[in-house]
Design a protein around this motif. Structure first.
Motif, mmCIF file in Angstrom:
data_model
loop_
_atom_site.group_PDB
_atom_site.id
_atom_site.type_symbol
_atom_site.label_atom_id
_atom_site.label_comp_id
_atom_site.label_asym_id
_atom_site.label_seq_id
_atom_site.Cartn_x
_atom_site.Cartn_y
_atom_site.Cartn_z
ATOM 1 N N ARG A 1 -1.004 10.063 0.278
ATOM 2 C CA ARG A 1 -1.899 9.836 -0.851
ATOM 3 C C ARG A 1 -3.102 10.762 -0.683
ATOM 4 O O ARG A 1 -3.880 10.611 0.256
ATOM 5 C CB ARG A 1 -2.361 8.380 -0.900
ATOM 6 C CG ARG A 1 -1.212 7.404 -1.054
ATOM 7 C CD ARG A 1 -1.692 5.988 -1.252
ATOM 8 N NE ARG A 1 -0.583 5.057 -1.337
ATOM 9 C CZ ARG A 1 -0.692 3.791 -1.691
ATOM 10 N NH1 ARG A 1 -1.880 3.318 -2.007
ATOM 11 N NH2 ARG A 1 0.354 2.997 -1.738
ATOM 12 N N THR B 1 -6.640 12.400 -0.626
ATOM 13 C CA THR B 1 -7.966 11.794 -0.566
ATOM 14 C C THR B 1 -8.758 12.161 -1.817
ATOM 15 O O THR B 1 -8.906 13.332 -2.143
ATOM 16 C CB THR B 1 -8.716 12.277 0.690
ATOM 17 O OG1 THR B 1 -7.920 11.970 1.849
ATOM 18 C CG2 THR B 1 -10.066 11.591 0.809
ATOM 19 N N GLU B 2 -9.267 11.172 -2.485
ATOM 20 C CA GLU B 2 -9.955 11.397 -3.754
ATOM 21 C C GLU B 2 -11.410 11.799 -3.549
ATOM 22 O O GLU B 2 -11.970 11.661 -2.457
ATOM 23 C CB GLU B 2 -9.894 10.131 -4.599
ATOM 24 C CG GLU B 2 -10.589 8.941 -3.944
ATOM 25 C CD GLU B 2 -10.496 7.695 -4.786
ATOM 26 O OE1 GLU B 2 -10.190 7.808 -5.972
ATOM 27 O OE2 GLU B 2 -10.751 6.607 -4.245
ATOM 28 N N PHE B 3 -12.001 12.315 -4.619
ATOM 29 C CA PHE B 3 -13.436 12.601 -4.636
ATOM 30 C C PHE B 3 -14.139 11.365 -5.197
ATOM 31 O O PHE B 3 -14.118 11.123 -6.401
ATOM 32 C CB PHE B 3 -13.734 13.824 -5.504
ATOM 33 C CG PHE B 3 -13.284 15.119 -4.902
ATOM 34 C CD1 PHE B 3 -14.151 15.893 -4.148
ATOM 35 C CD2 PHE B 3 -11.981 15.554 -5.080
ATOM 36 C CE1 PHE B 3 -13.738 17.095 -3.593
ATOM 37 C CE2 PHE B 3 -11.558 16.752 -4.534
ATOM 38 C CZ PHE B 3 -12.436 17.530 -3.784
ATOM 39 N N SER B 4 -14.755 10.577 -4.331
ATOM 40 C CA SER B 4 -15.365 9.315 -4.757
ATOM 41 C C SER B 4 -16.817 9.525 -5.164
ATOM 42 O O SER B 4 -17.564 10.279 -4.524
ATOM 43 C CB SER B 4 -15.301 8.281 -3.630
ATOM 44 O OG SER B 4 -13.973 7.874 -3.419
ATOM 45 N N ARG C 1 -9.997 15.846 3.475
ATOM 46 C CA ARG C 1 -9.528 16.765 2.431
ATOM 47 C C ARG C 1 -9.341 18.180 2.980
ATOM 48 O O ARG C 1 -8.420 18.895 2.587
ATOM 49 C CB ARG C 1 -10.509 16.778 1.254
ATOM 50 C CG ARG C 1 -10.428 15.551 0.366
ATOM 51 C CD ARG C 1 -11.162 15.768 -0.947
ATOM 52 N NE ARG C 1 -12.575 16.023 -0.727
ATOM 53 C CZ ARG C 1 -13.512 15.079 -0.688
ATOM 54 N NH1 ARG C 1 -13.172 13.814 -0.872
ATOM 55 N NH2 ARG C 1 -14.774 15.382 -0.487
ATOM 56 N N SER D 1 1.973 6.604 -6.680
ATOM 57 C CA SER D 1 0.931 6.449 -5.663
ATOM 58 C C SER D 1 1.098 7.399 -4.492
ATOM 59 O O SER D 1 0.131 7.920 -3.950
ATOM 60 C CB SER D 1 0.906 5.002 -5.159
ATOM 61 O OG SER D 1 2.169 4.647 -4.617
#
Length: 396
Positions: free
Chosen positions: A54, A56-59, A98, A129
């Motif tokens: 998954r 890693t998102e930019f939160s 990231r 996902s």
């Protein structure tokens, strides 16, 4: 098959960066006061590897603040830290993750777009996902009026034509040069298998071949349960392809009858870390000639019935980070430059461009032969940089 280079001793067990197998047992570190010890569990108690991935998102700060609040509730010992300190720690940790993902050797292009009939556009990409579901979207081109002209563009209306669960994360989608406007041939690389598909309007999506590396290891032990790292469709035969895996196993496969035509080993050095264990590959000047790129050099292999002739054709004094080839041309990117060679002029590069370091290193190269006449050829290549999502297009 005889190898003209000196063979190397290969490790019997493939070391997966996410799962460490020691001999015939799975090690589990157990910590008990006043001593620590290592306990081994038999392999039948180990969960099946899924290679779940998954990105890693930019939160945003708002979401990170909620996460830090939950951390303080779950771990009261961290209550002495200010919320902003926790947010900064979380942000730095995600940034580091990231960065590691960008250098993941298994990562590659998992989005393909192409024309499908005269008025449709086709999009093939990974979703769900863990990026394990193949999605095929069809979009009808619509006429858009500009000030003094009109243009046909997709994405105004679209629908999901097919979905296919491939079980493992999709890391690469590559089309065959034998694909036509109405009939598509493409291969999908996951972290454990290769899936060869065809797609046309009449019959829809059909899977014609699956290469399961884990099952094929029983017949070809040198595969050693490795994961596919790069796959390239043949420019000579519609359903043949070339694959290189995470332990250096390389093979030309015929998808029509699931036959391995040629294979060999180009192992990694033992002292290479995970992000340096990268390889790419491409077909060469004949159906049985291949090119293999690694961070150190580019090699040419020529298969015969019982021998592999190997030679190094390029060894820059900088780390190679991306590679592609087409026809007599091959192109590679280093940390500081993009270099283009022609097999017909092997003694020197025909192009060397120092790319802007501020964009990061190129992560993907696409080479296109635009025109060709008796005296000269016109070539373009596209470079996708890992930072900022920037793309550079050059032609000469």
């Amino acid at each position: 098959m005889a190898d003209l280079t000196e063979p190397l001793d290969l490790p019997f067990i493939f070391i997966d960066p996410y799962l460490k197998i020691v001999d015939r047992a799975f090690p589990l570190e157990c910590h008990k006061k006043p001593k620590q010890y290592l306990k081994y569990y038999s392999e039948d108690q180990v969960l099946k590897r899924t290679n779940d991935f998954r990105p890693t998102e930019f939160s945003l700060n708002k979401k990170l603040k909620k996460t830090s609040k939950k951390i303080v509730i779950d771990v009261p010992e961290l209550g002495h830290l200010f919320k902003d300190d926790l947010v900064r720690l979380l942000r730095d940790d995600m940034k580091l993750t990231r960065k590691f993902e960008r250098h993941d050797p298994l990562r590659e292009n998992a989005l393909v777009t192409m024309d499908f009939s005269h008025d449709l556009k086709l999009f093939i990409f990974a979703s769900a996902s863990s990026l394990s579901t193949l999605i095929i979207v069809v979009s009808k081109k619509e006429q858009f009026e500009l000030d003094d002209s009109s243009v046909e563009l997709p994405l105004d209306t679209m629908y999901i034509a097919e979905t296919y669960d491939l079980e493992y994360p999709i890391r690469q989608i590559t089309t065959s040069p034998f694909s036509s406007l109405d009939f598509k041939i493409f291969i999908v690389r996951t972290t454990s298998k290769l899936h060869l598909f065809t797609l046309d309007i009449a019959e829809g999506l059909r899977i014609i071949h699956v290469f399961d590396l884990a099952k094929t290891t029983d017949m070809f032990p040198s595969i050693d349960y490795s994961m596919p790292m790069h796959v390239e469709m043949s420019p000579y035969y519609p359903y043949q392809y070339l694959v290189v895996t995470t332990n250096g196993y390389t093979a030309i496969v015929d998808g029509t009858n699931s036959e391995i035509l040629y294979n060999g080993m180009d192992p990694f050095l033992d002292d290479h870390n995970y992000t340096s264990r990268w390889k790419s590959c491409a077909f060469g000047k004949t159906p049985s000639t291949i090119l293999i790129a690694s961070p150190e050099c580019i090699k040419e292999w020529e298969f015969t019935d019982d021998t592999i002739h190997k030679r190094t054709i390029a060894a820059p004094n900088d780390r190679i980070v991306a590679f592609t080839a087409k026809s007599t041309l091959y192109c590679f990117a280093t940390i500081g430059a993009i270099i283009l060679f022609d097999h017909l002029v092997p003694e020197r590069p025909i192009l060397k461009w120092t790319h802007p370091i501020r964009l990061g290193t190129p992560s993907l190269l696409t080479l296109n032969e635009l025109e060709k006449d008796v005296c000269k050829s016109y070539v373009s290549f596209i470079s996708f940089f890992e930072c900022g999502g920037e793309v550079c297009f050059l032609s000469f």
